[in-house]
Scaffold this active site. Sequence first.
Site, mmCIF file in Angstrom:
data_model
loop_
_atom_site.group_PDB
_atom_site.id
_atom_site.type_symbol
_atom_site.label_atom_id
_atom_site.label_comp_id
_atom_site.label_asym_id
_atom_site.label_seq_id
_atom_site.Cartn_x
_atom_site.Cartn_y
_atom_site.Cartn_z
ATOM 1 N N ASP A 97 -3.478 -7.334 -7.484
ATOM 2 C CA ASP A 97 -4.870 -7.705 -7.757
ATOM 3 C C ASP A 97 -5.152 -7.344 -9.217
ATOM 4 O O ASP A 97 -5.875 -6.398 -9.515
ATOM 5 C CB ASP A 97 -5.804 -6.971 -6.794
ATOM 6 C CG ASP A 97 -5.574 -7.407 -5.366
ATOM 7 O OD1 ASP A 97 -5.712 -8.598 -5.069
ATOM 8 O OD2 ASP A 97 -5.220 -6.552 -4.538
ATOM 9 N N HIS A 109 0.841 -1.206 0.000
ATOM 10 C CA HIS A 109 0.000 0.000 0.000
ATOM 11 C C HIS A 109 0.878 1.260 0.000
ATOM 12 O O HIS A 109 0.560 2.251 -0.647
ATOM 13 C CB HIS A 109 -0.878 0.036 1.253
ATOM 14 C CG HIS A 109 -1.868 -1.070 1.346
ATOM 15 N ND1 HIS A 109 -1.781 -2.065 2.289
ATOM 16 C CD2 HIS A 109 -2.984 -1.346 0.607
ATOM 17 C CE1 HIS A 109 -2.797 -2.902 2.148
ATOM 18 N NE2 HIS A 109 -3.534 -2.500 1.133
#
Length: 283
Positions: free
Chosen positions: A151, A37
């Site tokens: 992802d 992140h």
Amino acid sequence: MKLVHTIEEVRDHHDATRAAGRRVGLVPTMGFLHSGHRSLMEAARADGGFVTVTIFVNPLQFGPNEDLDAYPRDLDGDLALAEAAGVSLVFAPSVKEMYPDGEVLTSVRVRGLADQLEGASRPGHFDGVATVVSKLFAIAGPCRAYFGEKDFQQLQIVTRMAGDLSIPVEVIPCPTVREANGLAKSSRNAYLSDTERDAAAVLKRALDSAVAVIEAGERSAASVELGMAQVVATEPLATLDYARVVDARTLETLDRLHGTLRLLIAARVGPARLIDNVGAVAD
Ligand code: PAF
């Protein structure tokens, strides 16, 4: 860095930001932030805008037997990481703030892209993702939004959704961040013991061996997929869900490999279901 919990506060901050001539960069997350992140936040910072991180464990994208209640949460740790990464605003809404009527009657569905791979294993998952991300775009009105290639299917779906709905946002793909052993960073790695973390590195080994096979000239998708499954089978703690090689843009299956490809893999290791992917090119 400011922490806000309401949609109105986000809109006020972003209206003021835009009025001051600055662009908004959005990093949507479900929290329990890690260096993957952080790399998204750093990419947003490097683009020079006002960076907003959203932290929301979105119930719409969890199936009835999935880990919604157990999903790891650590708001204090998340705020420390976001502040260190130079984030300007954190939006951490409650479920009530996001879905005030309880039941959500509107759903965003990206047909085709959402039905295969993770979508086949987790029915409804990507409808939940596309719905919350379009809602976050509507709330935040970002110029750019940053998503990890980890992802990959989600990234393709969000990009397509923004295009199909003419949402004025540029979706920026960011490379996967990995542990030293190759394991892709994921909040779900928190479920793994040290032994399982070592075992989970088999996913990246399977992907790398498949890329090598394609580079050596293999053009049969079935052979490449079988090879990946065989590598995963060497690790007793891993149970394969799928190992696939698809067209990188459409995610469609190819009999004979050609063009820009994506190799995607999903497996259960101990209590965690893990996914990973890499790119390859077949001329
Ligand atoms: O990737 C995630 O963390 C989530 O799927 C996202 C994009 C924040 C939507 O809830």
